[in-house]
Design an enzyme around this catalytic site. Structure first.
Site, PDB file in Angstrom:
ATOM      1  N   HIS A  98       1.198  -4.577   6.126  1.00 25.35           N
ATOM      2  CA  HIS A  98       0.477  -5.900   5.426  1.00 25.35           C
ATOM      3  C   HIS A  98      -0.611  -5.661   4.420  1.00 25.35           C
ATOM      4  O   HIS A  98      -1.123  -4.324   4.319  1.00 25.35           O
ATOM      5  CB  HIS A  98      -0.379  -6.351   7.071  1.00 25.35           C
ATOM      6  CG  HIS A  98      -0.618  -7.767   6.419  1.00 25.35           C
ATOM      7  ND1 HIS A  98      -1.755  -8.336   5.828  1.00 25.35           N
ATOM      8  CD2 HIS A  98       0.057  -9.042   6.945  1.00 25.35           C
ATOM      9  CE1 HIS A  98      -1.736  -9.704   5.913  1.00 25.35           C
ATOM     10  NE2 HIS A  98      -0.644 -10.203   6.479  1.00 25.35           N
TER      11      HIS A  98
ATOM     12  N   ASP B 108       5.356 -11.126  11.963  1.00 27.64           N
ATOM     13  CA  ASP B 108       6.662 -11.209  11.907  1.00 27.64           C
ATOM     14  C   ASP B 108       7.425 -10.619  13.044  1.00 27.64           C
ATOM     15  O   ASP B 108       8.549 -10.882  13.438  1.00 27.64           O
ATOM     16  CB  ASP B 108       7.360 -11.305  10.664  1.00 27.64           C
ATOM     17  CG  ASP B 108       6.664 -12.388   9.577  1.00 27.64           C
ATOM     18  OD1 ASP B 108       7.035 -13.368  10.110  1.00 27.64           O
ATOM     19  OD2 ASP B 108       6.415 -12.121   8.574  1.00 27.64           O
TER      20      ASP B 108
HETATM   21  C1  LIG Z   1       3.807  -7.120   3.759  1.00 30.41           C
HETATM   22  C2  LIG Z   1       4.170  -6.124   2.463  1.00 30.41           C
HETATM   23  C3  LIG Z   1       4.891  -6.641   1.631  1.00 30.41           C
HETATM   24  C4  LIG Z   1       2.696  -5.497   2.033  1.00 30.41           C
HETATM   25  O1  LIG Z   1       2.811  -4.709   1.167  1.00 30.41           O
HETATM   26  P1  LIG Z   1       2.054  -4.205  -0.101  1.00 30.41           P
HETATM   27  O2  LIG Z   1       0.560  -4.379   0.266  1.00 30.41           O
HETATM   28  O3  LIG Z   1       2.304  -4.889  -1.256  1.00 30.41           O
HETATM   29  O4  LIG Z   1       2.238  -2.654  -0.324  1.00 30.41           O
HETATM   30  P2  LIG Z   1       3.282  -1.947  -1.028  1.00 30.41           P
HETATM   31  O5  LIG Z   1       4.720  -2.775  -1.087  1.00 30.41           O
HETATM   32  O6  LIG Z   1       2.746  -1.609  -2.103  1.00 30.41           O
HETATM   33  O7  LIG Z   1       3.826  -0.728  -0.028  1.00 30.41           O
HETATM   34  C5  LIG Z   1       2.939   0.484  -0.188  1.00 30.41           C
HETATM   35  C6  LIG Z   1       3.582   1.366   0.679  1.00 30.41           C
HETATM   36  O8  LIG Z   1       3.793   1.233   1.857  1.00 30.41           O
HETATM   37  C7  LIG Z   1       5.542   1.337   2.083  1.00 30.41           C
HETATM   38  N1  LIG Z   1       5.482   0.402   3.023  1.00 30.41           N
HETATM   39  C8  LIG Z   1       5.045  -0.939   3.053  1.00 30.41           C
HETATM   40  N2  LIG Z   1       5.732  -1.524   3.999  1.00 30.41           N
HETATM   41  C9  LIG Z   1       6.781  -0.972   4.527  1.00 30.41           C
HETATM   42  C10 LIG Z   1       7.647  -1.197   5.487  1.00 30.41           C
HETATM   43  N3  LIG Z   1       7.701  -2.504   6.185  1.00 30.41           N
HETATM   44  N4  LIG Z   1       8.553  -0.227   5.728  1.00 30.41           N
HETATM   45  C11 LIG Z   1       8.578   0.707   5.099  1.00 30.41           C
HETATM   46  N5  LIG Z   1       7.653   1.106   4.202  1.00 30.41           N
HETATM   47  C12 LIG Z   1       6.811   0.140   3.758  1.00 30.41           C
HETATM   48  C13 LIG Z   1       5.735   1.038   0.709  1.00 30.41           C
HETATM   49  O9  LIG Z   1       7.002   1.551   0.566  1.00 30.41           O
HETATM   50  C14 LIG Z   1       4.859   1.824  -0.097  1.00 30.41           C
HETATM   51  O10 LIG Z   1       5.109   3.188  -0.132  1.00 30.41           O
HETATM   52  P3  LIG Z   1       5.279   3.910  -1.344  1.00 30.41           P
HETATM   53  O11 LIG Z   1       3.579   3.831  -1.671  1.00 30.41           O
HETATM   54  O12 LIG Z   1       5.391   5.207  -1.163  1.00 30.41           O
HETATM   55  O13 LIG Z   1       6.110   3.213  -2.310  1.00 30.41           O
HETATM   56  C15 LIG Z   1       5.074  -4.803   3.057  1.00 30.41           C
HETATM   57  O14 LIG Z   1       4.242  -4.023   3.878  1.00 30.41           O
HETATM   58  C16 LIG Z   1       6.180  -5.098   3.316  1.00 30.41           C
HETATM   59  O15 LIG Z   1       7.281  -5.056   2.588  1.00 30.41           O
HETATM   60  N6  LIG Z   1       6.437  -5.247   4.599  1.00 30.41           N
HETATM   61  C17 LIG Z   1       7.819  -5.872   5.174  1.00 30.41           C
HETATM   62  C18 LIG Z   1       7.974  -7.169   5.196  1.00 30.41           C
HETATM   63  C19 LIG Z   1       7.227  -7.830   6.235  1.00 30.41           C
HETATM   64  O16 LIG Z   1       7.102  -7.755   7.123  1.00 30.41           O
HETATM   65  N7  LIG Z   1       6.497  -8.870   5.694  1.00 30.41           N
HETATM   66  C20 LIG Z   1       5.679  -9.989   6.277  1.00 30.41           C
HETATM   67  C21 LIG Z   1       4.217  -9.756   6.134  1.00 30.41           C
HETATM   68  S1  LIG Z   1       3.315 -10.711   7.191  1.00 30.41           S
END
Ligand SMILES: CC(C)(COP(=O)(O)OP(=O)(O)OC[C@H]1O[C@@H](n2cnc3c(N)ncnc32)[C@H](O)[C@@H]1OP(=O)(O)O)[C@@H](O)C(=O)NCCC(=O)NCCS
Length: 373
Positions: free
Chosen positions: A258, A311
């Site tokens: 998150h 979720d």
């Molecule tokens: C929610 C989300 C978009 C927030 O992410 P964010 O703050 O933008 O963080 P980032 O996308 O920059 O990710 C940071 C790091 O954590 C990792 N990471 C984050 N969520 C991850 C996940 N669900 N599975 C695996 N790795 C994950 C990323 O790959 C990244 O790694 P890196 O730095 O080695 O490339 C992200 O956690 C995600 O994609 N989750 C899965 C989708 C989801 O459940 N969404 C519902 C949110 S309520």
């Protein structure tokens, strides 16, 4: 700003609606802890709180519930749109289109005055479940179940969807899920709604735009993806190998991580308990989705330090409630429309156009190549 982009850490609005303490896993709606609301309140009460500013008295709640119940019926063009597209449109496409059509005959569509916005918000909250229920019945080739004004929000919603009354436990579980999704500070869809409202566009346009933002798998679309992951894994015994394989392949595990929470999302903790309770009543003909989820949670935390978000456990909870997987994100819309509308009302109350800048990284100025191509 963080060098990672994505507006991380940027404050884009002042709001009285919702605050998150991401370090400690605390979520608050207008001062009330989500755990207290999930234990004591109804979804209608929470909608009133977010829209009107405070918890209702018992007579205010009764009047609000009766106004909501009276506004549930969907007729005219919006109903025709659902009937026309039910076989071809995916659930979120249907909702994006049908919610837009509910503005056609809305008496307040041309006004952004606060009273008009409150009335439109109430109608959207009331009608979205009817659109979803109608769509589900139509695509199954069945007659829609008309909304029953005698039933509370959750019982009516599940009845329209499934064609039969839920048990009291099922209705309460669903009601709590709706409470937990109602608002969440400046998430991507809420930001979208506020940007649209800031042009002095209307409530329906803002909500339709927000639906488009919520649809993506990094936002509300994740709950559907979680269920697909659980189904692909298939059994508790397969969880370890499958999750490790996905992590080695650097796949994102849906339902984890998150932007704001650095610990367990409090909504996930509450839904985990409900999913657990429902799993204990399951008849054993399907895999134990709750145990699979629990094991996934352990592995992803140990391997990646990531916690489940809302979720994650909403997926198994909705599945236990016998809701088709591809409808999960539409349920998120049904709940979050409260937060979106409350944010639109705040935006219109003290508006300034949201219009940020971008940093230009294209070519330097150059002469147009007259006659040389
Ligand atoms: C929610 C989300 C978009 C927030 O992410 P964010 O703050 O933008 O963080 P980032 O996308 O920059 O990710 C940071 C790091 O954590 C990792 N990471 C984050 N969520 C991850 C996940 N669900 N599975 C695996 N790795 C994950 C990323 O790959 C990244 O790694 P890196 O730095 O080695 O490339 C992200 O956690 C995600 O994609 N989750 C899965 C989708 C989801 O459940 N969404 C519902 C949110 S309520």
């Amino acid at each position: 700003m963080s060098d990672k982009g994505g507006l991380e850490g940027i404050v884009v609005a002042r709001s009285e609606l919702c605050s998150i303490d991401g370090q400690n896993g605390i979520l608050v709606y207008r001062g009330y802890d989500i755990r207290d609301l999930a234990e004591h309140a109804s979804y209608e009460e929470v909608a009133y709180l977010l829209l009107r500013g405070d918890l209702p008295s018992s007579s205010e709640l009764a009047a609000f519930k009766s106004d909501l119940a009276a506004a549930r019926v969907v007729s005219g063009e919006a109903a025709q749109v659902v009937d026309l597209i039910a076989q071809d449109a995916k659930p979120m496409e249907m909702l994006r289109t049908a919610v837009s059509a509910t503005s056609f005959d809305d008496a307040d569509k041309d006004s952004n005055e606060e009273d008009a916005n409150q009335r439109k918000a109430l109608r959207l909250i009331a009608k979205i479940p009817t659109l979803i229920g109608r769509y589900q019945r139509r695509r199954e080739g069945k007659e829609p179940v008309e909304p029953d004004p005698e039933l509370d929000y959750a019982t009516n919603f599940l009845t329209m969807l499934r064609g039969e009354r839920p048990t009291a436990e099922e209705a309460r579980t669903f009601d709590v899920a709706m409470i937990l999704h109602a608002d969440h500070e400046m998430n991507a869809s809420t930001f979208t709604a506020r940007v649209i409202a800031s042009t002095l566009s209307d409530m329906h346009s803002a909500v339709v735009g927000a639906i488009g933002a919520l649809k993506g798998p990094l936002h509300g679309g994740a709950n559907e993806q979680v269920m697909k992951t659980l189904e692909a894994v298939g059994s508790v015994e397969e969880v370890d190998e499958e999750v490790h394989r996905r992590l080695v392949e650097k796949q994102r595990i849906m339902g984890f991580g998150h932007r704001v929470y650095k610990t367990m999302d409090p909504r996930a903790a509450i839904l985990k308990e409900y999913a657990h309770a429902l799993s204990e009543r399951a008849d054993g003909t399907e895999p134990n989705w709750y145990e699979m989820s629990r094991r996934m949670e352990e592995i992803v935390l140990a391997e990646k330090g990531l916690y489940p978000n809302v979720d994650f456990y909403s997926a198994s909870t909705y599945h236990y409630l016998r809701i088709p997987t591809d409808l999960f994100t539409t349920l998120f819309v049904a709940s979050r429309v409260v937060g979106w509308s409350a944010h639109v009302i705040e935006q219109h109350r003290d508006n300034r156009l949201i219009r940020p800048n971008s940093e230009y990284v294209g070519p330097a100025r150059r002469a147009y190549p007259v006659g040389s191509r």
